[in-house]
Design an enzyme around this catalytic site. Structure first.
Site, PDB file in Angstrom:
ATOM      1  N   ILE A  75       0.172  -3.181  14.717  1.00  0.00           N
ATOM      2  CA  ILE A  75       0.437  -2.989  13.282  1.00  0.00           C
ATOM      3  C   ILE A  75      -0.659  -3.768  12.542  1.00  0.00           C
ATOM      4  O   ILE A  75      -0.464  -4.926  12.174  1.00  0.00           O
ATOM      5  CB  ILE A  75       1.850  -3.510  12.910  1.00  0.00           C
ATOM      6  CG1 ILE A  75       2.891  -3.089  13.945  1.00  0.00           C
ATOM      7  CG2 ILE A  75       2.237  -3.115  11.502  1.00  0.00           C
ATOM      8  CD1 ILE A  75       3.330  -1.662  13.924  1.00  0.00           C
ATOM      9  N   CYS A 115       2.509 -29.107 -10.579  1.00  0.00           N
ATOM     10  CA  CYS A 115       1.660 -27.939 -10.854  1.00  0.00           C
ATOM     11  C   CYS A 115       2.514 -26.680 -11.039  1.00  0.00           C
ATOM     12  O   CYS A 115       2.227 -25.851 -11.882  1.00  0.00           O
ATOM     13  CB  CYS A 115       0.692 -27.678  -9.717  1.00  0.00           C
ATOM     14  SG  CYS A 115      -0.402 -29.021  -9.337  1.00  0.00           S
ATOM     15  N   SER A 151      -3.291  -3.230   9.649  1.00  0.00           N
ATOM     16  CA  SER A 151      -3.727  -3.558   8.287  1.00  0.00           C
ATOM     17  C   SER A 151      -2.691  -3.337   7.209  1.00  0.00           C
ATOM     18  O   SER A 151      -2.885  -3.762   6.080  1.00  0.00           O
ATOM     19  CB  SER A 151      -4.946  -2.715   7.923  1.00  0.00           C
ATOM     20  OG  SER A 151      -6.021  -3.090   8.697  1.00  0.00           O
ATOM     21  N   HIS A 156       0.839  -1.203   0.000  1.00  0.00           N
ATOM     22  CA  HIS A 156       0.000   0.000   0.000  1.00  0.00           C
ATOM     23  C   HIS A 156       0.874   1.253   0.000  1.00  0.00           C
ATOM     24  O   HIS A 156       1.934   1.274   0.623  1.00  0.00           O
ATOM     25  CB  HIS A 156      -0.870   0.050   1.258  1.00  0.00           C
ATOM     26  CG  HIS A 156      -1.829  -1.087   1.399  1.00  0.00           C
ATOM     27  ND1 HIS A 156      -2.946  -1.211   0.624  1.00  0.00           N
ATOM     28  CD2 HIS A 156      -1.843  -2.145   2.235  1.00  0.00           C
ATOM     29  CE1 HIS A 156      -3.620  -2.300   0.983  1.00  0.00           C
ATOM     30  NE2 HIS A 156      -2.965  -2.889   1.958  1.00  0.00           N
TER      31      HIS A 156
HETATM   32  C1  LIG Z   1      -6.625 -10.381   6.300  1.00  0.00           C
HETATM   33  C2  LIG Z   1      -5.428  -9.487   6.277  1.00  0.00           C
HETATM   34  C3  LIG Z   1      -5.082  -8.788   5.122  1.00  0.00           C
HETATM   35  C4  LIG Z   1      -3.972  -7.930   5.122  1.00  0.00           C
HETATM   36  N1  LIG Z   1      -3.563  -7.347   3.959  1.00  0.00           N
HETATM   37  C5  LIG Z   1      -2.420  -6.605   3.946  1.00  0.00           C
HETATM   38  C6  LIG Z   1      -1.899  -6.083   2.748  1.00  0.00           C
HETATM   39  O1  LIG Z   1      -2.396  -6.330   1.670  1.00  0.00           O
HETATM   40  N2  LIG Z   1      -0.798  -5.283   2.820  1.00  0.00           N
HETATM   41  C7  LIG Z   1      -0.178  -4.986   3.992  1.00  0.00           C
HETATM   42  O2  LIG Z   1       0.773  -4.227   3.994  1.00  0.00           O
HETATM   43  N3  LIG Z   1      -0.627  -5.524   5.150  1.00  0.00           N
HETATM   44  C8  LIG Z   1      -1.719  -6.326   5.148  1.00  0.00           C
HETATM   45  N4  LIG Z   1      -2.168  -6.872   6.305  1.00  0.00           N
HETATM   46  C9  LIG Z   1      -1.505  -6.515   7.563  1.00  0.00           C
HETATM   47  C10 LIG Z   1      -0.219  -7.280   7.771  1.00  0.00           C
HETATM   48  O3  LIG Z   1      -0.377  -8.641   7.452  1.00  0.00           O
HETATM   49  C11 LIG Z   1       0.176  -7.125   9.233  1.00  0.00           C
HETATM   50  O4  LIG Z   1       0.149  -5.761   9.589  1.00  0.00           O
HETATM   51  C12 LIG Z   1       1.572  -7.654   9.495  1.00  0.00           C
HETATM   52  O5  LIG Z   1       1.690  -8.969   9.015  1.00  0.00           O
HETATM   53  C13 LIG Z   1       1.852  -7.617  10.984  1.00  0.00           C
HETATM   54  O6  LIG Z   1       3.119  -8.193  11.176  1.00  0.00           O
HETATM   55  P1  LIG Z   1       3.645  -8.507  12.627  1.00  0.00           P
HETATM   56  O7  LIG Z   1       5.031  -8.977  12.470  1.00  0.00           O
HETATM   57  O8  LIG Z   1       3.357  -7.345  13.515  1.00  0.00           O
HETATM   58  O9  LIG Z   1       2.680  -9.668  13.163  1.00  0.00           O
HETATM   59  P2  LIG Z   1       2.725 -11.241  12.919  1.00  0.00           P
HETATM   60  O10 LIG Z   1       3.001 -11.586  11.531  1.00  0.00           O
HETATM   61  O11 LIG Z   1       1.455 -11.771  13.507  1.00  0.00           O
HETATM   62  O12 LIG Z   1       3.983 -11.707  13.769  1.00  0.00           O
HETATM   63  C14 LIG Z   1       3.992 -11.725  15.168  1.00  0.00           C
HETATM   64  C15 LIG Z   1       4.780 -12.947  15.584  1.00  0.00           C
HETATM   65  O13 LIG Z   1       4.989 -12.931  16.986  1.00  0.00           O
HETATM   66  C16 LIG Z   1       5.018 -14.264  17.424  1.00  0.00           C
HETATM   67  N5  LIG Z   1       4.806 -14.300  18.866  1.00  0.00           N
HETATM   68  C17 LIG Z   1       3.675 -14.010  19.548  1.00  0.00           C
HETATM   69  N6  LIG Z   1       3.867 -14.195  20.862  1.00  0.00           N
HETATM   70  C18 LIG Z   1       5.149 -14.601  21.003  1.00  0.00           C
HETATM   71  C19 LIG Z   1       5.937 -14.976  22.147  1.00  0.00           C
HETATM   72  N7  LIG Z   1       5.439 -14.969  23.379  1.00  0.00           N
HETATM   73  N8  LIG Z   1       7.213 -15.355  21.924  1.00  0.00           N
HETATM   74  C20 LIG Z   1       7.745 -15.379  20.675  1.00  0.00           C
HETATM   75  N9  LIG Z   1       7.025 -15.069  19.582  1.00  0.00           N
HETATM   76  C21 LIG Z   1       5.749 -14.674  19.753  1.00  0.00           C
HETATM   77  C22 LIG Z   1       3.908 -14.909  16.630  1.00  0.00           C
HETATM   78  O14 LIG Z   1       4.020 -16.322  16.596  1.00  0.00           O
HETATM   79  C23 LIG Z   1       4.070 -14.257  15.274  1.00  0.00           C
HETATM   80  O15 LIG Z   1       4.859 -15.023  14.398  1.00  0.00           O
HETATM   81  C24 LIG Z   1      -3.252  -7.745   6.327  1.00  0.00           C
HETATM   82  C25 LIG Z   1      -3.585  -8.473   7.468  1.00  0.00           C
HETATM   83  C26 LIG Z   1      -4.637  -9.365   7.440  1.00  0.00           C
HETATM   84  C27 LIG Z   1      -4.915 -10.209   8.640  1.00  0.00           C
END
Ligand SMILES: Cc1cc2nc3c(=O)[nH]c(=O)nc-3n(C[C@H](O)[C@H](O)[C@H](O)COP(=O)(O)OP(=O)(O)OC[C@H]3O[C@@H](n4cnc5c(N)ncnc54)[C@H](O)[C@@H]3O)c2cc1C
Length: 469
Positions: free
Chosen positions: A338, A392, A340, A53
């Site tokens: 974090i 595939c 969307s 985005h």
């Molecule tokens: C349906 C959907 C559509 C989206 N579409 C987009 C898009 O098109 N473009 C875009 O930019 N964003 C999009 N997003 C948003 C994006 O996916 C998220 O903002 C991003 O993935 C968040 O990353 P993160 O690393 O914060 O979280 P996560 O990927 O959830 O990572 C957090 C990690 O912390 C780990 N964790 C939790 N607790 C512990 C613990 N106690 N010890 C060790 N590890 C732990 C978890 O296992 C996990 O792996 C979308 C999200 C969703 C759900």
């Protein structure tokens, strides 16, 4: 039990945690990432729309808008450095009524301009020329040329791989179960009872980031889960851009997006729920997607779906990204809420977290010898047999074996899938999974059996070891 000493420990191996790890690996620091799942990218980062985005619609003045703005400048180089599959296809927000056109003109065009994002209104004729599958009842659309699509897993893995090659330690399948304040900073306790004494912790635990904050008594925000269901089709949908609806006051609506490896995604839904781990799909969710998408693409209901899946967004009670030191103890920096746009915003978030660490007292001295791009780790000659394992997607035995030799090798079928593309085709692994399992066994790659064998995977400087307690 062994105690490890670090300057910074990043909690969470999603796109945010790994982006931060890469950024920190450019400095003279002892750093580690801790992830409770057996592989990286097991949370929201693996189940999203894969859209980069621009932030044209990001609320003005928010931390999210600022991170997206910084990221827009960083993505072009990042894609090169990390070899991320990326297609700069652009997006178009389709107006099907005069009311929707008014919303675009009154809200989205001024918002995009204020955020410095280029947008352009196009007529229905121009819209259909690029995207013939869109309803001819539409009256035009707002094109956002800089929006793009990418492979979210490659992005996440490559961030971490580069950091690992630069000496960062990646601890998988070993979650954080406690954090204690100590004079040196913080003491992090892992599931296997190992302890890490660290000057700083970065909290990038996605939907669980509020629980990580609670370990030091920080109750300043709450994270609630919001599910998004998708369906994937391999039908030839005649669109070349991401097709966005005009959001309503109630919902952002469902979109249709090309996928970098082929096929199209339809979705996501937005369903608030209590369970942070519930990624189930439902007939009601799929119906909601089809109902939304057929308003934009009349044939949407007729597409065969090869897969349905869901991801869970981290919705923060503060209504914005939380990128700051904890008010309770500034040795914990939050990269939380974090919701969307985290994939898109990840390079900007990482930059901002670096600044917050520096403000909190961490010295960032550049490591001259650090790699900035993923080197070519394998030559084409490595694939001697030429045997195809995934028919595939035409994925060869050599490609799968190379994945086991990478800086962070897979220990699950899903891990092989995301590193190679095997099983992602029409048969969804029915034909190739047994062969992949044989290759995993032959190459000594097994999932750590937490609780049973209590074994954990550690990657340091590109070397992998498995410890059994
Ligand atoms: C349906 C959907 C559509 C989206 N579409 C987009 C898009 O098109 N473009 C875009 O930019 N964003 C999009 N997003 C948003 C994006 O996916 C998220 O903002 C991003 O993935 C968040 O990353 P993160 O690393 O914060 O979280 P996560 O990927 O959830 O990572 C957090 C990690 O912390 C780990 N964790 C939790 N607790 C512990 C613990 N106690 N010890 C060790 N590890 C732990 C978890 O296992 C996990 O792996 C979308 C999200 C969703 C759900």
């Amino acid at each position: 039990m062994q105690t490890i000493f670090k300057d910074v420990v990043v909690i969470g191996g999603g796109v945010i945690g790994t982006a931060i790890l890469r950024k920190l690996s450019f400095y003279q620091l002892e750093i580690a990432l801790v992830e409770k799942q057996p592989d990286l990218c097991e949370g929201a980062s693996k189940a999203n729309s894969g859209i980069i985005h621009t932030g044209f619609d990001a609320p003005l003045g928010t931390i999210e808008a600022e991170c997206l703005k910084r990221s827009r400048n960083l993505w072009p180089q990042l894609v090169e450095d990390l070899k991320i599959p990326y297609i700069p296809c652009g997006a178009v927000m389709v107006a099907t009524t005069e009311e929707e056109k008014n919303i675009i003109e009154g809200k989205y065009i001024p918002n995009a301009e204020a955020n410095g994002v280029e947008v352009e209104w196009v007529s229905i004729e121009e819209l259909l020329e690029t995207n013939p599958a869109v309803t001819s009842k539409a009256i035009g659309g707002l094109v956002i040329p800089e929006e793009a699509i990418c492979d979210p897993f490659t992005a996440t893995r490559a961030y971490a791989e580069l950091a690992a090659l630069n000496g960062a330690e990646v601890l998988l399948g070993n979650g954080v179960v406690g954090i204690e304040e100590i004079p040196e900073g913080l003491k992090v306790t892992l599931e296997n009872k190992e302890e890490i004494v660290t000057k700083y912790v970065v909290n990038a635990a996605g939907v669980y980031s509020d629980q990580i904050a609670r370990f030091i008594g920080d109750e300043s925000f709450l994270i609630t889960p919001r599910k998004g269901q998708f369906l994937l089709t391999e039908e030839a949908v005649e669109v070349s851009q991401v097709i966005l609806p005009v959001p309503t006051a109630k919902s952002k609506g469902t979109l249709i997006s090309p996928v970098v490896f082929g096929g199209f995604l339809l979705g996501p839904t937005a369903e608030d729920q209590e369970d942070k781990d519930d990624r189930s799909t439902s007939p009601e969710g799929i119906e909601q997607i089809l109902k939304g998408c057929e308003k934009l693409i009349p044939d949407a209901r007729g597409y065969d779906s090869i897969r349905q899946f869901a991801g869970v967004r981290a919705v923060c009670s503060l209504g914005d990204f939380v990128i700051k030191p904890s008010d309770v103890n500034n040795h914990m920096i939050h990269a939380a809420g974090i919701r969307s746009t985290g994939l898109s915003a990840s390079p900007g978030v990482a930059e901002m977290v670096g600044e917050k660490l520096e403000e909190a007292g961490l010295e960032l001295r550049v490591k001259e010898e650090a790699l900035t791009e993923i080197p070519n780790l394998f030559s084409d000659d490595d694939d001697e047999t030429g045997e195809i394992i995934c028919l595939c997607r035409s994925i060869s035995k050599g490609e799968i074996i190379n994945a086991f030799k990478g800086p962070i090798p897979p220990v699950t079928i899903d891990g092989v899938k995301r590193r190679t593309g095997a099983t992602l085709g029409e048969c969804q692994g029915n034909c190739c999974i047994p062969k992949i399992m044989d290759l995993m066994k032959e190459n000594g790659s097994q999932q750590p059996l937490k609780g049973l064998q209590n074994s954990y995977l550690t990657v340091k400087g590109g070397e992998t070891s498995c410890t059994t307690n």
